[in-house]
Design an enzyme around this catalytic site. Structure first.
Site, PDB file in Angstrom:
ATOM      1  N   ASP A  83       5.807  -0.020   2.789  1.00 27.72           N
ATOM      2  CA  ASP A  83       5.377  -0.670   1.681  1.00 27.72           C
ATOM      3  C   ASP A  83       4.633  -0.154   0.641  1.00 27.72           C
ATOM      4  O   ASP A  83       3.981  -0.792  -0.308  1.00 27.72           O
ATOM      5  CB  ASP A  83       4.695  -2.130   2.177  1.00 27.72           C
ATOM      6  CG  ASP A  83       3.389  -1.857   2.981  1.00 27.72           C
ATOM      7  OD1 ASP A  83       3.163  -0.519   3.451  1.00 27.72           O
ATOM      8  OD2 ASP A  83       2.541  -2.575   2.780  1.00 27.72           O
ATOM      9  N   ASP A 132       3.678   8.405  -3.678  1.00 31.37           N
ATOM     10  CA  ASP A 132       3.732   8.841  -2.278  1.00 31.37           C
ATOM     11  C   ASP A 132       4.979   9.519  -1.868  1.00 31.37           C
ATOM     12  O   ASP A 132       5.171  10.005  -0.695  1.00 31.37           O
ATOM     13  CB  ASP A 132       3.519   7.562  -1.374  1.00 31.37           C
ATOM     14  CG  ASP A 132       2.238   7.368  -1.308  1.00 31.37           C
ATOM     15  OD1 ASP A 132       1.297   7.825  -1.728  1.00 31.37           O
ATOM     16  OD2 ASP A 132       1.829   6.046  -0.688  1.00 31.37           O
ATOM     17  N   TYR A 150      -8.486  -5.244   5.464  1.00 30.14           N
ATOM     18  CA  TYR A 150      -8.796  -3.938   4.679  1.00 30.14           C
ATOM     19  C   TYR A 150     -10.065  -4.591   4.140  1.00 30.14           C
ATOM     20  O   TYR A 150      -9.956  -4.959   2.832  1.00 30.14           O
ATOM     21  CB  TYR A 150      -7.882  -3.387   3.903  1.00 30.14           C
ATOM     22  CG  TYR A 150      -6.676  -2.479   4.503  1.00 30.14           C
ATOM     23  CD1 TYR A 150      -6.777  -2.091   5.862  1.00 30.14           C
ATOM     24  CD2 TYR A 150      -5.731  -2.384   3.725  1.00 30.14           C
ATOM     25  CE1 TYR A 150      -5.703  -1.631   6.373  1.00 30.14           C
ATOM     26  CE2 TYR A 150      -4.630  -1.640   4.205  1.00 30.14           C
ATOM     27  CZ  TYR A 150      -4.471  -1.268   5.642  1.00 30.14           C
ATOM     28  OH  TYR A 150      -3.571  -0.685   6.219  1.00 30.14           O
ATOM     29  N   ARG A 202     -12.725  -4.602   1.345  1.00 27.92           N
ATOM     30  CA  ARG A 202     -12.913  -3.887  -0.015  1.00 27.92           C
ATOM     31  C   ARG A 202     -13.777  -4.491  -0.595  1.00 27.92           C
ATOM     32  O   ARG A 202     -14.052  -5.606  -0.662  1.00 27.92           O
ATOM     33  CB  ARG A 202     -11.461  -3.649  -0.345  1.00 27.92           C
ATOM     34  CG  ARG A 202     -10.296  -2.937   0.237  1.00 27.92           C
ATOM     35  CD  ARG A 202      -9.975  -1.633  -0.387  1.00 27.92           C
ATOM     36  NE  ARG A 202      -9.599  -0.725   0.687  1.00 27.92           N
ATOM     37  CZ  ARG A 202      -8.018  -0.469   0.564  1.00 27.92           C
ATOM     38  NH1 ARG A 202      -7.417  -1.195  -0.212  1.00 27.92           N
ATOM     39  NH2 ARG A 202      -7.634   0.048   1.585  1.00 27.92           N
ATOM     40  N   LYS A 229      -4.111  -4.818  12.157  1.00 31.21           N
ATOM     41  CA  LYS A 229      -3.939  -3.438  11.744  1.00 31.21           C
ATOM     42  C   LYS A 229      -5.271  -3.112  10.924  1.00 31.21           C
ATOM     43  O   LYS A 229      -5.502  -3.579   9.980  1.00 31.21           O
ATOM     44  CB  LYS A 229      -2.795  -3.148  10.807  1.00 31.21           C
ATOM     45  CG  LYS A 229      -2.355  -2.067  10.218  1.00 31.21           C
ATOM     46  CD  LYS A 229      -1.068  -2.226   9.862  1.00 31.21           C
ATOM     47  CE  LYS A 229      -0.441  -1.325   8.478  1.00 31.21           C
ATOM     48  NZ  LYS A 229      -0.727  -0.192   8.289  1.00 31.21           N
ATOM     49  N   LYS A 249      -8.463   0.378   9.967  1.00 31.50           N
ATOM     50  CA  LYS A 249      -8.711   1.544   9.978  1.00 31.50           C
ATOM     51  C   LYS A 249      -9.439   2.192  11.268  1.00 31.50           C
ATOM     52  O   LYS A 249     -10.305   1.332  11.704  1.00 31.50           O
ATOM     53  CB  LYS A 249      -9.433   1.941   8.638  1.00 31.50           C
ATOM     54  CG  LYS A 249      -8.677   1.742   7.424  1.00 31.50           C
ATOM     55  CD  LYS A 249      -9.128   2.485   6.246  1.00 31.50           C
ATOM     56  CE  LYS A 249      -8.557   2.154   5.117  1.00 31.50           C
ATOM     57  NZ  LYS A 249      -7.151   2.216   4.892  1.00 31.50           N
ATOM     58  N   ARG A 304       2.756   7.567   5.825  1.00 31.89           N
ATOM     59  CA  ARG A 304       2.926   8.630   5.229  1.00 31.89           C
ATOM     60  C   ARG A 304       2.772   9.747   6.455  1.00 31.89           C
ATOM     61  O   ARG A 304       3.186  10.999   6.022  1.00 31.89           O
ATOM     62  CB  ARG A 304       1.473   8.708   4.178  1.00 31.89           C
ATOM     63  CG  ARG A 304       1.997   7.993   3.221  1.00 31.89           C
ATOM     64  CD  ARG A 304       0.672   7.942   2.031  1.00 31.89           C
ATOM     65  NE  ARG A 304      -0.116   6.823   2.734  1.00 31.89           N
ATOM     66  CZ  ARG A 304      -1.381   6.637   2.044  1.00 31.89           C
ATOM     67  NH1 ARG A 304      -1.731   7.183   0.839  1.00 31.89           N
ATOM     68  NH2 ARG A 304      -2.196   5.555   2.636  1.00 31.89           N
TER      69      ARG A 304
HETATM   70  P1  FBP Z   1      -0.079   4.586   5.495  1.00 26.14           P
HETATM   71  O1  FBP Z   1       0.015   5.064   7.143  1.00 26.14           O
HETATM   72  O2  FBP Z   1       0.941   5.476   4.744  1.00 26.14           O
HETATM   73  O3  FBP Z   1      -1.473   4.754   5.168  1.00 26.14           O
HETATM   74  O4  FBP Z   1       0.355   3.100   5.312  1.00 26.14           O
HETATM   75  C1  FBP Z   1      -0.650   1.998   6.033  1.00 26.14           C
HETATM   76  C2  FBP Z   1      -0.746   1.128   4.933  1.00 26.14           C
HETATM   77  O5  FBP Z   1      -1.496  -0.034   5.488  1.00 26.14           O
HETATM   78  C3  FBP Z   1       0.683   0.664   4.072  1.00 26.14           C
HETATM   79  O6  FBP Z   1       1.077  -0.546   5.139  1.00 26.14           O
HETATM   80  C4  FBP Z   1      -0.016   0.037   2.773  1.00 26.14           C
HETATM   81  O7  FBP Z   1       1.071   0.373   2.013  1.00 26.14           O
HETATM   82  C5  FBP Z   1      -0.933   0.990   2.784  1.00 26.14           C
HETATM   83  O8  FBP Z   1      -1.379   1.675   3.993  1.00 26.14           O
HETATM   84  C6  FBP Z   1      -1.829   0.376   1.880  1.00 26.14           C
HETATM   85  O9  FBP Z   1      -3.032   1.533   1.400  1.00 26.14           O
HETATM   86  P2  FBP Z   1      -4.123   1.428   0.751  1.00 26.14           P
HETATM   87  O10 FBP Z   1      -4.643  -0.223   0.477  1.00 26.14           O
HETATM   88  O11 FBP Z   1      -5.449   2.031   1.458  1.00 26.14           O
HETATM   89  O12 FBP Z   1      -4.211   2.111  -0.663  1.00 26.14           O
END
Ligand code: FBP
Length: 258
Positions: free
Chosen positions: A18, A27, A138, A140, A169, A171, A224
């Site tokens: 995504d 990317d 996440y 933030r 999910k 970090k 990635r």
């Molecule tokens: P990656 O393994 O490429 O980091 O993907 C994990 C992910 O959660 C993706 O699903 C999402 O697109 C991206 O990271 C979001 O990254 P960020 O908000 O840190 O820029």
């Protein structure tokens, strides 16, 4: 519970794609910009799930790997406290073949309550359709100084549990001992590692994955570090050995170096 269909040997490896909406095509290479290429990696690399936004699912999803439909997303163009709103209904996700929905929340953002509320509705709808629910959590915003600290990652994990996700999910904190606190905080919600930018070496990345598993996490949902790899299928084999087949870190490193 509906998340079980993503498990193999109690573990899961999920391929995320995504980033096109979250980061833009920056990317991608001319090869992996093509969603068909990612679909093929997911299938041949034997992933347990693939994450697409609606537009990719409509045009590229081929049913070979369980679909996780991401139902919100944002760009990185807007600055300031993040907010990401729903862009696809749960019903439409089902019609596209999804077996789970994914949603990102940003605790710490001044907009967190909007996302909490929206996720609440999505989670309840998903239950009606027997879809699994995966939440990207996440932390933030202005107030979040270190988004991989032990306390903030455990807080993220707990939020996922409290809001009713089947899997969170989050970090990686950087070591299994501190990450284990997040796994404990997540309770019955399964813990998946979020990837991040491609690690400088394969050893570093596989070591992180190993730490997550040692801490009690069930696997990973990354993008990635797989599809930016020079040989994505080789990395997939190494991940499968480590995550699903429960082989050692050394064995996984050997596979990726073959
Ligand atoms: P990656 O393994 O490429 O980091 O993907 C994990 C992910 O959660 C993706 O699903 C999402 O697109 C991206 O990271 C979001 O990254 P960020 O908000 O840190 O820029």
């Amino acid at each position: 519970m509906s998340f079980d269909r993503f498990l193999e040997n109690g573990r899961a490896m999920i391929l995320a794609y995504d980033q096109g909406i979250e980061h833009g095509p920056t990317d991608f290479t001319p090869k992996n910009v093509d969603p068909n290429v990612i679909m093929e990696i997911a299938e041949k690399g034997r992933f347990n799930g693939i994450v697409f936004q609606k537009g990719l699912a409509e045009r590229y999803y081929n049913g070979k790997v369980p679909l996780i439909l991401k139902v919100n997303g944002k760009t990185n163009i807007v600055k300031g406290d993040p907010i990401s709103r729903q862009n696809c209904s749960v019903e439409y996700a089902v019609s596209l073949g999804a077996k789970a929905v994914g949603y990102t929340i940003y605790p710490g953002s001044i907009h967190e309550s909007i996302m909490f509320q929206e996720f609440g509705r999505i989670q309840e709808e998903a239950r009606k359709f027997d879809l699994a629910v995966i939440i990207w959590v996440y932390p933030r915003g202005e107030a979040v100084k270190d988004d991989t600290s032990k306390d903030i990652v455990a807080y993220a994990a707990r939020i996922g549990l409290e809001l009713g996700a089947d899997a969170v999910k989050i970090k990686y904190t950087g070591d299994p001992v501190s990450f284990n606190w997040a796994v404990k905080a997540a309770g019955k919600a399964r813990v998946l590692m979020s990837g991040g930018p491609k690690a400088p070496t394969d050893e570093i990345f596989l070591n992180q994955v190993n730490g997550v598993l040692e801490a009690g996490g069930i696997g990973l949902a990354v993008g990635r570090n797989v599809w930016q790899h020079i040989d994505p299928l080789k990395m997939s084999r190494a991940l499968r050995a480590l995550v699903i087949e429960r082989k050692s870190l050394d064995e996984a490193i050997k596979i990726v170096k073959e």
